[in-house]
Motif scaffolding. Structure first.
Motif, PDB file in Angstrom:
ATOM      1  N   THR A  32      44.998  38.823  31.855  1.00 10.34           N
ATOM      2  CA  THR A  32      43.676  39.373  31.596  1.00 10.34           C
ATOM      3  C   THR A  32      42.826  39.243  32.854  1.00 10.34           C
ATOM      4  O   THR A  32      42.657  38.140  33.378  1.00 10.34           O
ATOM      5  CB  THR A  32      42.995  38.641  30.423  1.00 10.34           C
ATOM      6  N   ILE A  33      42.329  40.382  33.330  1.00  2.00           N
ATOM      7  CA  ILE A  33      41.390  40.395  34.453  1.00  2.00           C
ATOM      8  C   ILE A  33      39.999  40.362  33.828  1.00  2.00           C
ATOM      9  O   ILE A  33      39.602  41.311  33.135  1.00  2.00           O
ATOM     10  CB  ILE A  33      41.549  41.666  35.325  1.00  2.00           C
ATOM     11  N   PRO A  34      39.241  39.279  34.026  1.00  7.36           N
ATOM     12  CA  PRO A  34      37.939  39.158  33.367  1.00  7.36           C
ATOM     13  C   PRO A  34      36.928  40.207  33.852  1.00  7.36           C
ATOM     14  O   PRO A  34      36.955  40.623  35.011  1.00  7.36           O
ATOM     15  CB  PRO A  34      37.466  37.758  33.749  1.00  7.36           C
ATOM     16  N   ALA A  35      36.035  40.582  32.961  1.00  8.25           N
ATOM     17  CA  ALA A  35      34.973  41.534  33.306  1.00  8.25           C
ATOM     18  C   ALA A  35      34.148  41.023  34.481  1.00  8.25           C
ATOM     19  O   ALA A  35      33.717  41.817  35.326  1.00  8.25           O
ATOM     20  CB  ALA A  35      34.081  41.787  32.093  1.00  8.25           C
ATOM     21  N   ARG A  36      33.954  39.709  34.581  1.00  9.37           N
ATOM     22  CA  ARG A  36      33.148  39.171  35.689  1.00  9.37           C
ATOM     23  C   ARG A  36      33.818  39.437  37.043  1.00  9.37           C
ATOM     24  O   ARG A  36      33.145  39.544  38.058  1.00  9.37           O
ATOM     25  CB  ARG A  36      32.855  37.691  35.488  1.00  9.37           C
ATOM     26  N   LEU A  43      33.561  44.925  41.641  1.00  9.51           N
ATOM     27  CA  LEU A  43      34.135  46.078  42.338  1.00  9.51           C
ATOM     28  C   LEU A  43      33.132  47.220  42.360  1.00  9.51           C
ATOM     29  O   LEU A  43      32.445  47.462  41.373  1.00  9.51           O
ATOM     30  CB  LEU A  43      35.399  46.562  41.624  1.00  9.51           C
ATOM     31  N   PRO A  44      33.053  47.936  43.461  1.00  9.67           N
ATOM     32  CA  PRO A  44      32.251  49.165  43.425  1.00  9.67           C
ATOM     33  C   PRO A  44      32.976  50.218  42.583  1.00  9.67           C
ATOM     34  O   PRO A  44      34.195  50.156  42.430  1.00  9.67           O
ATOM     35  CB  PRO A  44      32.192  49.588  44.899  1.00  9.67           C
ATOM     36  N   ALA A  45      32.229  51.142  42.037  1.00  7.94           N
ATOM     37  CA  ALA A  45      32.862  52.250  41.320  1.00  7.94           C
ATOM     38  C   ALA A  45      33.767  52.993  42.297  1.00  7.94           C
ATOM     39  O   ALA A  45      33.383  53.276  43.434  1.00  7.94           O
ATOM     40  CB  ALA A  45      31.808  53.179  40.745  1.00  7.94           C
ATOM     41  N   ASP A  63      36.789  43.045  29.891  1.00  7.46           N
ATOM     42  CA  ASP A  63      38.059  42.457  30.322  1.00  7.46           C
ATOM     43  C   ASP A  63      39.152  43.519  30.313  1.00  7.46           C
ATOM     44  O   ASP A  63      39.138  44.429  29.485  1.00  7.46           O
ATOM     45  CB  ASP A  63      38.484  41.330  29.381  1.00  7.46           C
ATOM     46  N   LEU A  64      40.079  43.411  31.230  1.00  7.16           N
ATOM     47  CA  LEU A  64      41.219  44.311  31.294  1.00  7.16           C
ATOM     48  C   LEU A  64      42.487  43.505  31.058  1.00  7.16           C
ATOM     49  O   LEU A  64      42.819  42.611  31.843  1.00  7.16           O
ATOM     50  CB  LEU A  64      41.295  44.999  32.664  1.00  7.16           C
ATOM     51  N   VAL A  65      43.182  43.789  29.959  1.00  7.32           N
ATOM     52  CA  VAL A  65      44.467  43.158  29.681  1.00  7.32           C
ATOM     53  C   VAL A  65      45.539  44.042  30.294  1.00  7.32           C
ATOM     54  O   VAL A  65      45.651  45.222  29.967  1.00  7.32           O
ATOM     55  CB  VAL A  65      44.698  42.982  28.167  1.00  7.32           C
ATOM     56  N   VAL A  66      46.303  43.487  31.228  1.00  5.91           N
ATOM     57  CA  VAL A  66      47.376  44.209  31.901  1.00  5.91           C
ATOM     58  C   VAL A  66      48.692  43.722  31.316  1.00  5.91           C
ATOM     59  O   VAL A  66      49.000  42.528  31.369  1.00  5.91           O
ATOM     60  CB  VAL A  66      47.328  43.978  33.425  1.00  5.91           C
ATOM     61  N   TYR A  93      38.160  43.532  46.592  1.00  7.15           N
ATOM     62  CA  TYR A  93      39.555  43.244  46.257  1.00  7.15           C
ATOM     63  C   TYR A  93      39.586  42.070  45.293  1.00  7.15           C
ATOM     64  O   TYR A  93      38.768  41.149  45.390  1.00  7.15           O
ATOM     65  CB  TYR A  93      40.301  42.890  47.547  1.00  7.15           C
ATOM     66  N   PHE A  94      40.531  42.066  44.358  1.00 14.50           N
ATOM     67  CA  PHE A  94      40.736  40.914  43.492  1.00 14.50           C
ATOM     68  C   PHE A  94      42.228  40.612  43.406  1.00 14.50           C
ATOM     69  O   PHE A  94      43.071  41.477  43.656  1.00 14.50           O
ATOM     70  CB  PHE A  94      40.163  41.138  42.082  1.00 14.50           C
ATOM     71  N   GLN A  95      42.516  39.379  43.033  1.00 16.60           N
ATOM     72  CA  GLN A  95      43.906  38.959  42.812  1.00 16.60           C
ATOM     73  C   GLN A  95      43.892  37.880  41.746  1.00 16.60           C
ATOM     74  O   GLN A  95      43.140  36.914  41.835  1.00 16.60           O
ATOM     75  CB  GLN A  95      44.507  38.416  44.102  1.00 16.60           C
ATOM     76  N   CYS A  96      44.702  38.059  40.713  1.00 15.96           N
ATOM     77  CA  CYS A  96      44.817  37.093  39.628  1.00 15.96           C
ATOM     78  C   CYS A  96      46.294  36.766  39.417  1.00 15.96           C
ATOM     79  O   CYS A  96      47.151  37.628  39.609  1.00 15.96           O
ATOM     80  CB  CYS A  96      44.237  37.659  38.332  1.00 15.96           C
ATOM     81  N   THR A  97      46.558  35.536  39.025  1.00 16.58           N
ATOM     82  CA  THR A  97      47.940  35.124  38.778  1.00 16.58           C
ATOM     83  C   THR A  97      48.084  34.619  37.350  1.00 16.58           C
ATOM     84  O   THR A  97      47.117  34.149  36.738  1.00 16.58           O
ATOM     85  CB  THR A  97      48.394  34.023  39.754  1.00 16.58           C
ATOM     86  N   ALA A  98      49.307  34.726  36.850  1.00 14.45           N
ATOM     87  CA  ALA A  98      49.628  34.219  35.514  1.00 14.45           C
ATOM     88  C   ALA A  98      51.080  33.793  35.513  1.00 14.45           C
ATOM     89  O   ALA A  98      51.842  34.122  36.421  1.00 14.45           O
ATOM     90  CB  ALA A  98      49.394  35.298  34.455  1.00 14.45           C
TER      91      ALA A  98
END
Length: 128
Positions: A67-71, A76-78, A23-26, A54-59
């Motif tokens: 938090t962008i989940p690891a899943r 994403l490709p490297a 997970d990535l906490v931004v 591409y991803f997009q998350c809202t909070a």
């Protein structure tokens, strides 16, 4: 948010390696707490973007982080490295922002017209 405020990512640096397996906490600053904040990103494997995701998350704007989940990151490709002459740069990107309050308008042929603008800040990273 008004035209003179912006949302900033404060816990990542340009060209930083971001693991795709956790997970990535931004952490965010400057967001209008009354509106959602969006964190988005993409990653490409080469400068032709033969493989791009591409991803997009809202909070909540008041949360101060998202938090962008690891899943999500795992799809994403490297990120590859692009070049322009002697300059090299990551082919991954992450940014945060908010839309200003929408203004509605009427025009012939439209059921409803909406206009808004957005303020975004971001930078290149390596999703690995």
């Amino acid at each position: 948010m008004t035209g003179d405020a912006s949302t900033f990512i404060t816990n990542l640096l340009p060209a930083q390696v971001v693991p795709r397996g956790s997970d990535l906490v931004v952490t965010l600053t400057g967001a209008d707490p009354s509106r959602p904040v969006v964190v988005a990103g993409y990653s490409g494997n080469d400068s032709n973007y033969d493989l791009l995701s591409y991803f997009q998350c809202t909070a909540d704007g008041s949360a101060g982080q998202i938090t962008i989940p690891a899943r999500v990151l795992s799809i994403l490709p490297a990120s590859g490295t692009g070049t322009n002459g002697a300059l090299s740069f990551p082919l991954g990107w992450i940014w945060a922002g908010q839309w200003n309050h929408a203004t509605t308008f009427q025009a012939m042929g439209l059921d409803r017209g909406i206009v808004t603008d957005a303020f975004w800040n971001g930078f290149g990273v390596y999703f690995q």
